[in-house]
Design an enzyme around this catalytic site. Structure first.
Site, PDB file in Angstrom:
ATOM      1  N   SER A  38     -11.419  15.564 -12.934  1.00 54.78           N
ATOM      2  CA  SER A  38     -11.682  16.778 -12.151  1.00 54.78           C
ATOM      3  C   SER A  38     -13.164  17.079 -12.063  1.00 54.78           C
ATOM      4  O   SER A  38     -13.837  17.231 -13.082  1.00 54.78           O
ATOM      5  CB  SER A  38     -11.016  17.997 -12.811  1.00 54.78           C
ATOM      6  OG  SER A  38      -9.656  17.760 -12.982  1.00 54.78           O
ATOM      7  N   HIS A  71     -10.025  17.523  -5.979  1.00 58.37           N
ATOM      8  CA  HIS A  71      -9.686  16.156  -6.373  1.00 58.37           C
ATOM      9  C   HIS A  71      -9.600  15.315  -5.103  1.00 58.37           C
ATOM     10  O   HIS A  71      -8.607  15.383  -4.378  1.00 58.37           O
ATOM     11  CB  HIS A  71      -8.331  16.104  -7.082  1.00 58.37           C
ATOM     12  CG  HIS A  71      -8.269  16.926  -8.347  1.00 58.37           C
ATOM     13  ND1 HIS A  71      -7.230  16.829  -9.245  1.00 58.37           N
ATOM     14  CD2 HIS A  71      -9.112  17.829  -8.873  1.00 58.37           C
ATOM     15  CE1 HIS A  71      -7.439  17.652 -10.249  1.00 58.37           C
ATOM     16  NE2 HIS A  71      -8.572  18.288 -10.038  1.00 58.37           N
ATOM     17  N   HIS A  94      -1.717  13.732 -10.605  1.00 60.48           N
ATOM     18  CA  HIS A  94      -1.270  14.379 -11.843  1.00 60.48           C
ATOM     19  C   HIS A  94       0.248  14.574 -11.808  1.00 60.48           C
ATOM     20  O   HIS A  94       0.831  14.794 -10.748  1.00 60.48           O
ATOM     21  CB  HIS A  94      -1.938  15.750 -12.007  1.00 60.48           C
ATOM     22  CG  HIS A  94      -3.408  15.670 -12.239  1.00 60.48           C
ATOM     23  ND1 HIS A  94      -4.315  15.581 -11.210  1.00 60.48           N
ATOM     24  CD2 HIS A  94      -4.136  15.678 -13.389  1.00 60.48           C
ATOM     25  CE1 HIS A  94      -5.541  15.524 -11.718  1.00 60.48           C
ATOM     26  NE2 HIS A  94      -5.462  15.570 -13.030  1.00 60.48           N
ATOM     27  N   TYR A  96       1.771  17.162 -12.769  1.00 56.02           N
ATOM     28  CA  TYR A  96       2.125  18.528 -12.341  1.00 56.02           C
ATOM     29  C   TYR A  96       2.194  18.670 -10.822  1.00 56.02           C
ATOM     30  O   TYR A  96       2.750  19.634 -10.307  1.00 56.02           O
ATOM     31  CB  TYR A  96       1.162  19.573 -12.934  1.00 56.02           C
ATOM     32  CG  TYR A  96      -0.290  19.422 -12.535  1.00 56.02           C
ATOM     33  CD1 TYR A  96      -0.730  19.715 -11.254  1.00 56.02           C
ATOM     34  CD2 TYR A  96      -1.231  19.009 -13.463  1.00 56.02           C
ATOM     35  CE1 TYR A  96      -2.053  19.581 -10.888  1.00 56.02           C
ATOM     36  CE2 TYR A  96      -2.554  18.866 -13.125  1.00 56.02           C
ATOM     37  CZ  TYR A  96      -2.958  19.154 -11.835  1.00 56.02           C
ATOM     38  OH  TYR A  96      -4.271  19.008 -11.489  1.00 56.02           O
ATOM     39  N   GLU A  97       1.627  17.718 -10.097  1.00 60.11           N
ATOM     40  CA  GLU A  97       1.699  17.784  -8.633  1.00 60.11           C
ATOM     41  C   GLU A  97       3.099  17.449  -8.134  1.00 60.11           C
ATOM     42  O   GLU A  97       3.387  17.603  -6.952  1.00 60.11           O
ATOM     43  CB  GLU A  97       0.704  16.808  -8.010  1.00 60.11           C
ATOM     44  CG  GLU A  97      -0.747  17.222  -8.189  1.00 60.11           C
ATOM     45  CD  GLU A  97      -1.694  16.151  -7.685  1.00 60.11           C
ATOM     46  OE1 GLU A  97      -1.990  16.129  -6.487  1.00 60.11           O
ATOM     47  OE2 GLU A  97      -2.131  15.320  -8.514  1.00 60.11           O
ATOM     48  N   ALA A 124     -11.388  16.300 -17.500  1.00 60.49           N
ATOM     49  CA  ALA A 124     -11.805  17.632 -17.928  1.00 60.49           C
ATOM     50  C   ALA A 124     -10.764  18.103 -18.934  1.00 60.49           C
ATOM     51  O   ALA A 124      -9.573  17.873 -18.729  1.00 60.49           O
ATOM     52  CB  ALA A 124     -11.824  18.557 -16.725  1.00 60.49           C
ATOM     53  N   MET A 228      -4.316  17.681 -18.918  1.00 61.47           N
ATOM     54  CA  MET A 228      -3.108  17.380 -18.132  1.00 61.47           C
ATOM     55  C   MET A 228      -3.134  15.982 -17.517  1.00 61.47           C
ATOM     56  O   MET A 228      -2.485  15.744 -16.497  1.00 61.47           O
ATOM     57  CB  MET A 228      -2.958  18.420 -17.016  1.00 61.47           C
ATOM     58  CG  MET A 228      -2.952  19.859 -17.494  1.00 61.47           C
ATOM     59  SD  MET A 228      -2.952  21.001 -16.113  1.00 61.47           S
ATOM     60  CE  MET A 228      -3.394  22.529 -16.948  1.00 61.47           C
ATOM     61  N   SER A 229      -3.879  15.077 -18.111  1.00 59.08           N
ATOM     62  CA  SER A 229      -3.981  13.748 -17.480  1.00 59.08           C
ATOM     63  C   SER A 229      -4.202  12.671 -18.540  1.00 59.08           C
ATOM     64  O   SER A 229      -4.042  12.903 -19.733  1.00 59.08           O
ATOM     65  CB  SER A 229      -5.152  13.740 -16.483  1.00 59.08           C
ATOM     66  OG  SER A 229      -6.374  13.818 -17.176  1.00 59.08           O
ATOM     67  N   ASN A 252     -13.842  24.144 -20.945  1.00 61.46           N
ATOM     68  CA  ASN A 252     -13.546  25.513 -21.391  1.00 61.46           C
ATOM     69  C   ASN A 252     -13.092  25.442 -22.840  1.00 61.46           C
ATOM     70  O   ASN A 252     -12.658  24.394 -23.304  1.00 61.46           O
ATOM     71  CB  ASN A 252     -12.440  26.142 -20.519  1.00 61.46           C
ATOM     72  CG  ASN A 252     -11.174  25.296 -20.484  1.00 61.46           C
ATOM     73  OD1 ASN A 252     -11.166  24.198 -19.937  1.00 61.46           O
ATOM     74  ND2 ASN A 252     -10.128  25.806 -21.092  1.00 61.46           N
ATOM     75  N   HIS A 286      -9.373  27.309 -12.906  1.00 57.68           N
ATOM     76  CA  HIS A 286      -9.632  25.999 -12.311  1.00 57.68           C
ATOM     77  C   HIS A 286     -11.071  25.882 -11.799  1.00 57.68           C
ATOM     78  O   HIS A 286     -11.700  24.828 -11.931  1.00 57.68           O
ATOM     79  CB  HIS A 286      -8.617  25.758 -11.191  1.00 57.68           C
ATOM     80  CG  HIS A 286      -8.703  24.396 -10.566  1.00 57.68           C
ATOM     81  ND1 HIS A 286      -8.600  23.232 -11.299  1.00 57.68           N
ATOM     82  CD2 HIS A 286      -8.881  24.004  -9.277  1.00 57.68           C
ATOM     83  CE1 HIS A 286      -8.714  22.193 -10.494  1.00 57.68           C
ATOM     84  NE2 HIS A 286      -8.894  22.627  -9.264  1.00 57.68           N
TER      85      HIS A 286
HETATM   86  N1  HPA Z   1      -5.819  23.018 -20.689  1.00 61.46           N
HETATM   87  C1  HPA Z   1      -5.253  21.993 -20.024  1.00 61.46           C
HETATM   88  N2  HPA Z   1      -5.919  21.248 -19.169  1.00 61.46           N
HETATM   89  C2  HPA Z   1      -7.224  21.509 -18.995  1.00 61.46           C
HETATM   90  C3  HPA Z   1      -7.866  22.549 -19.655  1.00 61.46           C
HETATM   91  C4  HPA Z   1      -7.119  23.352 -20.553  1.00 61.46           C
HETATM   92  O1  HPA Z   1      -7.617  24.302 -21.175  1.00 61.46           O
HETATM   93  N3  HPA Z   1      -9.176  22.538 -19.255  1.00 61.46           N
HETATM   94  C5  HPA Z   1      -9.300  21.512 -18.374  1.00 61.46           C
HETATM   95  N4  HPA Z   1      -8.125  20.890 -18.212  1.00 61.46           N
END
Ligand code: HPA
Length: 317
Positions: A38, A71, A94, A96-97, A124, A228-229, A252, A286
């Site tokens: 990402s 993306h 991903h 989740y998509e 990320a 998530m990847s 983050n 995001h």
């Molecule tokens: N959680 C899950 N996926 C992520 C995060 C997170 O805090 N930050 C970037 N991708």
């Protein structure tokens, strides 16, 4: 079209033939694949000189299409430093998509058939380890794949013998030699305030970010990062014998402190605005994730870590 397990070899072969037919000779057999996570698509500008060939995922047979803002979806073939033929995957599918776990990992099998022996995956991730700061880089040395343990696993189904063993080991999934090279390269060549760590990545399905309780659970399980990847791709890469280097950018800090209780004394007398400020602290979003990715990609695209670790790698091949 959804690649099913037992036809995955034929479908990957078809996609591979399509790519090879379109590529000029020096790019037909890339040695290294780099998956840009990402906001990290800027890494593609590492490859400027010709020959350079781009493919939209939509043009490649059976490649998954992407739906998430920020993306892109393209493969970029080129020569790194005029020496090492590489393919960059700018944007990934991903789970989740709504893609199946087979679709998410399909490109890895195409890379294998193209002749890749090493893959560098970037992503990320949220930092669970309190020592990690936003902007730091973490070399993955292990993972926790809760979905995989529960059976949502890219190798579920008849084993595709052409790619690897029925029961592949993953105790050494994250190549030690490549990690050593990366630390050395970082110590020698990277001028940045960012820190380089090593840690354990927990895969979650997303797309919601985790609750505070979930973050604490993952931390207690031993995870340093959450994202998530990457993990399904790594499992498939190791199944077919590709060496793996994986890097997370901490975008983050996951919130580990419990949510305040409604009857908490410290909340007494606070107005709605003050309560909102307490709740905003550490809330993932995001845009923030993409922005951290963009600034890291700008700083890192021309050389430092990827370039250095690739150069170290090209000495070996
Ligand atoms: N959680 C899950 N996926 C992520 C995060 C997170 O805090 N930050 C970037 N991708």
């Amino acid at each position: 079209m959804t690649p099913s397990n037992n036809s995955s070899f034929q479908q990957a072969s078809e996609a591979t033939s399509f790519l090879k037919d379109c590529l000029p000779d020096p790019l037909k057999v890339p040695r290294v694949a780099i998956v840009c996570g990402s906001g990290l698509g800027g890494l593609a500008s590492t490859i400027q000189d010709l020959p350079r060939v781009e493919f939209d995922y939509a043009s490649i047979p059976y490649f998954p299409s992407l739906t998430v803002a920020g993306h892109a979806g393209k493969l970029v073939f080129g020569m790194l430093e005029g020496q090492v033929p590489v393919v960059l995957m700018v944007g990934r599918a991903h789970y989740y998509e709504g893609h199946s776990i087979d679709e998410v990992t399909f490109p890895i099998r195409v890379f294998k058939l193209l002749g890749i022996d090493t893959i560098i995956l970037t992503n990320a991730a949220g930092g669970l380890n309190p020592e990690y700061m936003v902007g730091d880089i973490v070399l993955l040395n292990d993972h926790i794949f809760l979905a995989g343990l529960a059976g949502i696993h890219p190798l579920r189904g008849p084993n595709v013998e052409e790619f690897g063993l029925r029961f592949p080991p993953l105790s050494d999934a994250y190549d030690l030699e490549l990690r050593r090279h990366t630390h050395e390269a970082w110590a020698k060549g990277v001028k940045t305030d960012r820190k380089l760590h090593e840690g354990i990545y927990a895969f979650v399905g997303g797309p919601s970010y985790e609750t505070r309780a979930e973050c604490r659970m993952l931390r207690q399980l031993g995870a340093d990062l959450v994202g998530m990847s990457t993990v399904p791709e790594i499992v498939v890469a190791r199944h077919c014998g590709i060496r793996v280097l994986a890097l997370s950018l901490v975008t983050n800090k996951a919130v580990l402190s419990p949510i305040p209780r409604g009857d908490d004394q410290v909340l007494l007398g606070k107005d709605v605005g003050e309560l909102e400020a307490i709740l905003q602290e550490g809330k993932a979003n995001h845009e923030e994730v993409l922005e951290a990715g963009r600034s890291a990609a700008i700083e890192m695209q021309v050389g430092p870590i990827l370039d250095q670790s690739l150069r170290a790698h090209s000495d070996q091949i």
